[in-house]
Design a protein around this motif. Structure first.
Motif, PDB file in Angstrom:
ATOM      1  N   ARG A  79       0.843  -1.207   0.000  1.00 51.33           N
ATOM      2  CA  ARG A  79       0.000   0.000   0.000  1.00 51.33           C
ATOM      3  C   ARG A  79       0.876   1.255   0.000  1.00 51.33           C
ATOM      4  NH1 ARG A  79      -5.339   0.474  -1.125  1.00 51.33           N
ATOM      5  NH2 ARG A  79      -6.178   2.275  -0.109  1.00 51.33           N
ATOM      6  N   ASN A  83       0.901   3.932  -3.105  1.00 47.94           N
ATOM      7  CA  ASN A  83       0.636   5.355  -2.857  1.00 47.94           C
ATOM      8  C   ASN A  83       1.802   6.221  -3.326  1.00 47.94           C
ATOM      9  OD1 ASN A  83      -1.918   4.936  -1.800  1.00 47.94           O
ATOM     10  ND2 ASN A  83      -1.188   4.797   0.297  1.00 47.94           N
ATOM     11  N   LEU A 142      -3.291  -1.580 -11.410  1.00 50.64           N
ATOM     12  CA  LEU A 142      -3.856  -1.714 -10.066  1.00 50.64           C
ATOM     13  C   LEU A 142      -4.942  -2.786 -10.025  1.00 50.64           C
ATOM     14  CD1 LEU A 142      -4.047   2.013  -8.913  1.00 50.64           C
ATOM     15  CD2 LEU A 142      -2.531   0.239  -8.023  1.00 50.64           C
ATOM     16  N   GLU A 152     -11.810   0.556  -4.903  1.00 51.07           N
ATOM     17  CA  GLU A 152     -10.557   0.859  -4.195  1.00 51.07           C
ATOM     18  C   GLU A 152      -9.658   1.748  -5.051  1.00 51.07           C
ATOM     19  OE1 GLU A 152      -9.705  -3.067  -1.472  1.00 51.07           O
ATOM     20  OE2 GLU A 152      -9.541  -3.296  -3.656  1.00 51.07           O
ATOM     21  N   GLU A 155     -10.806   5.281  -4.915  1.00 53.68           N
ATOM     22  CA  GLU A 155     -10.404   5.906  -3.658  1.00 53.68           C
ATOM     23  C   GLU A 155      -8.927   6.286  -3.685  1.00 53.68           C
ATOM     24  OE1 GLU A 155      -9.865   4.414   0.891  1.00 53.68           O
ATOM     25  OE2 GLU A 155     -11.735   3.866  -0.092  1.00 53.68           O
ATOM     26  N   ILE A 156      -8.084   5.384  -4.175  1.00 50.48           N
ATOM     27  CA  ILE A 156      -6.641   5.644  -4.239  1.00 50.48           C
ATOM     28  C   ILE A 156      -6.344   6.838  -5.142  1.00 50.48           C
ATOM     29  CG2 ILE A 156      -4.435   4.730  -5.102  1.00 50.48           C
ATOM     30  CD1 ILE A 156      -5.460   1.926  -4.234  1.00 50.48           C
ATOM     31  N   GLN A 158      -8.479   9.111  -6.101  1.00 55.20           N
ATOM     32  CA  GLN A 158      -9.344  10.234  -5.748  1.00 55.20           C
ATOM     33  C   GLN A 158     -10.181  10.700  -6.947  1.00 55.20           C
ATOM     34  OE1 GLN A 158      -6.534  13.015  -4.077  1.00 55.20           O
ATOM     35  NE2 GLN A 158      -6.389  11.858  -2.172  1.00 55.20           N
TER      36      GLN A 158
END
Length: 185
Positions: A79, A83, A142, A152, A155-156, A158
């Motif tokens: 993670r 990121n 991803l 997900e 969300e990552i 945005q």
């Protein structure tokens, strides 16, 4: 009956928490190749992937004492790597346009190919993935390689789920187009 088993403490991580220097090296050797590959699939540049790897391990080691086994160490580290990889793309001005927030005209979808007809070697597909634009490659990597679902990923990154869904579908179409045209470098 409990459906999820508790995460077992990793002895190597515990030795790192106690400050055992050799354990840091062992932990790095255990995870570095997989984390490098994860980053490379997203950033598509060896130098950037190496930087992401180094920064990720520095951050992980700096905060290892607070690692609380809410997931495995590998999942926690992945993670961090993902990121940092996405942040690297953002620094490169990765543009993923949120289609729900734009008034852009309708962009026609590219030709649709029958995926079952196209069968290629893994190396050819890897080369084709590298040819994708950053946004497409990130969403595709991803989802397919890292196993994140579209919610997900939204969300990552945005962005909205519909943006991810659209980027993913177009990435698949573009990938198939690159493969079909033999536009591999």
């Amino acid at each position: 009956m409990e459906l999820t088993a508790p995460i077992i403490q990793d002895e190597l991580v515990e030795r790192c928490k106690r400050g055992d220097r050799l354990s840091y090296s062992e932990l790095y050797n255990k995870y570095s190749k997989a984390m490098y590959n994860t980053s490379l699939r997203i950033v598509n540049h060896t130098g950037d992937a190496e930087d992401v790897l180094q920064d990720s391990f520095c951050d992980a080691f700096a905060s290892i004492k607070s690692f609380g086994y809410k997931s495995t160490f590998g999942a926690w580290l992945k993670r961090i790597v993902i990121n940092k990889s996405i942040n690297t793309l953002r620094k490169r001005k990765l543009q993923i346009v949120d289609i729900d927030k734009t008034s852009a005209f309708h962009i026609p979808d590219e030709d649709v190919y029958d995926e079952s007809v196209l069968q290629f070697k893994v190396e050819e597909i890897k080369k084709a993935v590298k040819e994708l634009p950053n946004g497409y490659r990130t969403v595709l990597s991803l989802h397919l390689f890292e196993g994140f679902d579209q919610e997900e990923i939204a969300e990552i990154l945005q962005v909205t789920h519909s943006t991810v869904r659209t980027q993913y579908m177009r990435a698949k179409q573009k990938l198939l187009s690159i493969i079909k045209q033999g536009g591999l470098s």
